[in-house]
Enzyme design. Structure first.
Site, PDB file in Angstrom:
ATOM      1  N   ASP A  32      67.370  -3.540 179.661  1.00  0.00           N
ATOM      2  CA  ASP A  32      68.332  -2.830 178.952  1.00  0.00           C
ATOM      3  C   ASP A  32      68.561  -1.565 180.069  1.00  0.00           C
ATOM      4  O   ASP A  32      67.752  -1.192 180.502  1.00  0.00           O
ATOM      5  CB  ASP A  32      67.656  -2.440 177.579  1.00  0.00           C
ATOM      6  N   SER A 122      81.593 -12.337 169.906  1.00  0.00           N
ATOM      7  CA  SER A 122      82.147 -11.304 168.876  1.00  0.00           C
ATOM      8  C   SER A 122      83.217 -12.263 167.982  1.00  0.00           C
ATOM      9  O   SER A 122      84.085 -12.796 168.686  1.00  0.00           O
ATOM     10  CB  SER A 122      82.668 -10.101 169.574  1.00  0.00           C
ATOM     11  N   TYR A 146      87.764  -4.832 174.709  1.00  0.00           N
ATOM     12  CA  TYR A 146      86.461  -5.221 174.326  1.00  0.00           C
ATOM     13  C   TYR A 146      86.442  -6.699 173.769  1.00  0.00           C
ATOM     14  O   TYR A 146      85.437  -7.696 174.219  1.00  0.00           O
ATOM     15  CB  TYR A 146      85.838  -4.301 173.184  1.00  0.00           C
ATOM     16  N   LYS A 150      84.381  -9.925 175.923  1.00  0.00           N
ATOM     17  CA  LYS A 150      83.299 -10.733 174.879  1.00  0.00           C
ATOM     18  C   LYS A 150      83.866 -12.204 174.788  1.00  0.00           C
ATOM     19  O   LYS A 150      82.954 -13.110 174.887  1.00  0.00           O
ATOM     20  CB  LYS A 150      83.024 -10.123 173.443  1.00  0.00           C
ATOM     21  N   VAL A 190      81.587   1.306 160.997  1.00  0.00           N
ATOM     22  CA  VAL A 190      81.868   2.080 159.772  1.00  0.00           C
ATOM     23  C   VAL A 190      80.548   2.550 158.968  1.00  0.00           C
ATOM     24  O   VAL A 190      80.256   3.573 158.564  1.00  0.00           O
ATOM     25  CB  VAL A 190      82.688   1.127 158.737  1.00  0.00           C
TER      26      VAL A 190
HETATM   27  N1  UDP Z   1      86.550   1.912 158.339  1.00  0.00           N
HETATM   28  C1  UDP Z   1      86.617   2.856 157.439  1.00  0.00           C
HETATM   29  N2  UDP Z   1      86.477   4.202 157.815  1.00  0.00           N
HETATM   30  C2  UDP Z   1      86.108   4.529 159.060  1.00  0.00           C
HETATM   31  C3  UDP Z   1      85.715   3.412 159.947  1.00  0.00           C
HETATM   32  C4  UDP Z   1      85.974   2.226 159.697  1.00  0.00           C
HETATM   33  O1  UDP Z   1      87.380   2.733 156.328  1.00  0.00           O
HETATM   34  O2  UDP Z   1      85.808   5.681 159.471  1.00  0.00           O
HETATM   35  C5  UDP Z   1      86.690   0.467 157.844  1.00  0.00           C
HETATM   36  C6  UDP Z   1      87.808  -0.299 158.789  1.00  0.00           C
HETATM   37  O3  UDP Z   1      89.206   0.180 158.577  1.00  0.00           O
HETATM   38  C7  UDP Z   1      87.289  -1.576 158.800  1.00  0.00           C
HETATM   39  C8  UDP Z   1      85.854  -1.505 158.314  1.00  0.00           C
HETATM   40  O4  UDP Z   1      85.585  -0.117 158.013  1.00  0.00           O
HETATM   41  O5  UDP Z   1      88.025  -2.164 157.539  1.00  0.00           O
HETATM   42  C9  UDP Z   1      84.757  -1.846 159.788  1.00  0.00           C
HETATM   43  O6  UDP Z   1      85.070  -1.165 160.635  1.00  0.00           O
HETATM   44  P1  UDP Z   1      84.396  -1.402 162.111  1.00  0.00           P
HETATM   45  O7  UDP Z   1      85.068  -0.409 162.940  1.00  0.00           O
HETATM   46  O8  UDP Z   1      82.970  -0.988 161.779  1.00  0.00           O
HETATM   47  O9  UDP Z   1      84.604  -2.654 162.279  1.00  0.00           O
HETATM   48  P2  UDP Z   1      85.886  -3.662 162.553  1.00  0.00           P
HETATM   49  O10 UDP Z   1      87.110  -2.961 161.999  1.00  0.00           O
HETATM   50  O11 UDP Z   1      86.043  -3.752 164.116  1.00  0.00           O
HETATM   51  O12 UDP Z   1      85.871  -4.923 161.962  1.00  0.00           O
END
Ligand code: UDP
Length: 330
Positions: A32, A122, A146, A150, A190
Site C-alpha cells: 500500500d 467497479s 475513474y 477501473k 455517501v
Molecule cells: N448522495 C447523497 N448525498 C451526498 C452524497 C451522495 O444523497 O452528499 C447519494 C448519491 O446521490 C447516490 C448515493 O448517495 O445516490 C451514493 O453516492 P456515492 O457517491 O457514495 O456512490 P455512487 O453515486 O458513485 O454510486
C-alpha cells in the site's frame, strides 16, 4: 502456510480482507502506498496468521517490489485511486495508478506463477444502466475517468488470463460500505459524508429528492466473495458482487436518523444501481449475510471513526463538485 498479497491492504475494503485472511491463518503481505490507506486500519497484533507491510506504489517501477511475489499463492488486487472528481481533474494520475498499476501487478503475478489473482472491479463500468438488476453482460458505458480506468484494469486482468494463462477473476463491486469506509480527502461515498454530518449535528445533504437507489453491499460480505473467488476453480470470469437488493437514500436517512437538506442532482449519476448476483451465487455459492438494516446499525456503532472526517455543507459540496458539473453536464 498460505501466502497472500493484498494490494491496497491498508485501505477500507483491503483492510477487511486482510482481517479475513489472517483469521484463515495466512501469511498476509500488504502492499500500500498509504495515499488513502492508513496503517491504523491494520491489526497491530493478529491473533492468527502473520502480517507483513510494505509501503509500495504499484504504479512505480515494479523491479523495486516484484520480488515480494515470490512464493505467493493468492494475489488480491485492490489498490487503486477512487472518487469521481479527482479522476476528472487528473486522468493521467488515475490511468497510472489503476491501469499501469494493474498491469504491473499482473506481470508480477505471472512471473511468480501465483495460484489465483482476484481483481476489485467497479460497477461504475455500467454507467447509466438500463436493465435492473444489472447482469455482467450489460453494456459498458463508463461516465468518467475513474470508471474507465477501473474497467481498463479489468480488461487487462482478462487479457493476462487469456494470453498468459494467469488464473484470475474480476469482481465488480457495488457501493461497498462498512467500518473504516474512507474518511479523508475528497467529496464522495455517501456513508462517510452522512456519518460525519450526523456526528456534528449537521443536516444530511441528500442529492436530488433522495429516491435514487443504490445496491449498498456490506464490506464483510464483499471480502467473503474475494476469498471464495480465490479458492474457486473458475478463471477468466467477471462476477457482480451486490447485496441482492437496492435501497433509496431516503431509506438510508431514515435508518441513520437526522435532519435533511437537499442539493442538486449530479450529471452522469445513475438513478439506480442494482446488481444481478445470479452468477456469483451459482458459481461460487456466495450470498450476502448482512441485511441493510444490520449493516447500517454496525456503521452507527462505529460512528466515532468518522469524528475527524470532513464535514460537508451544501456550499462546500458545490465548490468541490464544480468540475463534475462542468465536464459531465451534457
Ligand atoms: N448522495 C447523497 N448525498 C451526498 C452524497 C451522495 O444523497 O452528499 C447519494 C448519491 O446521490 C447516490 C448515493 O448517495 O445516490 C451514493 O453516492 P456515492 O457517491 O457514495 O456512490 P455512487 O453515486 O458513485 O454510486
Amino acid at each position: 502456510m498460505l501466502r497472500s498479497i493484498v494490494t491496497g491492504g491498508a485501505g477500507f475494503i483491503g483492510s477487511h480482507l486482510v482481517e479475513l485472511l489472517l483469521a484463515e491463518g495466512h501469511h498476509v503481505i500488504v502492499l500500500d502506498n498509504l495515499a488513502n490507506g492508513r496503517l491504523g486500519n491494520l491489526p497491530a497484533r493478529p491473533e492468527r496468521g502473520t502480517l507483513e507491510f510494505h509501503r509500495v506504489d504499484i504504479s512505480a517501477d515494479p523491479s523495486q517490489w516484484e520480488a515480494l511475489f515470490q512464493g505467493v499463492d493468492y494475489v488480491f488486487h485492490l489498490a487503486a485511486l477512487a472518487d469521481i472528481v479527482p479522476s476528472i481533474q487528473n486522468p493521467l494520475t488515475y490511468y497510472r495508478a489503476n491501469v499501469d498499476g494493474t498491469v504491473h501487478v499482473l506481470e508480477a503475478a505471472r512471473k511468480h506463477q501465483v495460484r489465483k489473482l482476484v481483481y476489485a472491479a467497479s460497477s461504475s463500468c455500467y454507467g447509466l444502466a438500463k436493465q435492473f438488476p444489472t447482469p455482467e453482460t450489460a453494456p459498458i458505458t463508463p461516465e468518467y475517468p475513474y470508471a474507465l480506468t477501473k474497467w481498463l484494469g479489468e480488461q487487462s486482468v482478462l487479457h493476462w488470463e487469456r494470453v498468459y494463462g494467469l488464473p484470475a477473476l474480476s469482481l465488480r463491486l457495488f457501493n461497498v460500505y462498512g467500518p473504516r469506509a474512507r474518511t479523508s480527502g475528497t467529496y464522495g461515498a455517501v456513508f462517510g459524508v452522512f456519518l460525519a454530518q450526523k456526528i456534528h449535528g449537521k443536516p444530511f445533504t441528500v442529492v436530488g429528492d433522495g429516491t435514487q437507489r443504490r445496491d449498498f453491499t456490506f464490506v464483510k460480505d464483499v471480502v467473503n466473495a474475494f476469498w471464495m473467488a480465490a479458492q474457486s476453480p473458475f478463471s477468466g470470469e467477471v462476477m457482480n458482487v451486490g447485496s441482492g437488493d437496492s435501497y433509496s437514500i431516503n431509506r438510508l436517512v431514515e435508518l441513520l436518523g437526522g435532519e435533511v437538506t437537499y442539493i442538486p442532482k449530479r450529471p452522469g449519476e445513475p438513478d439506480c444501481t442494482f446488481a444481478d448476483t445470479a452468477k456469483i451465487r451459482e458459481r461460487l455459492g456466495w450470498k450476502p449475510k448482512y441485511s441493510f438494516e444490520e449493516g447500517v446499525q454496525v456503521m452507527l456503532e462505529h460512528i466515532r471513526y468518522w469524528a475527524d472526517a470532513p464535514i460537508w455543507t451544501p456550499q462546500r459540496i458545490e465548490e468541490a463538485t464544480k468540475d463534475w458539473f462542468r465536464y459531465l453536464s451534457k
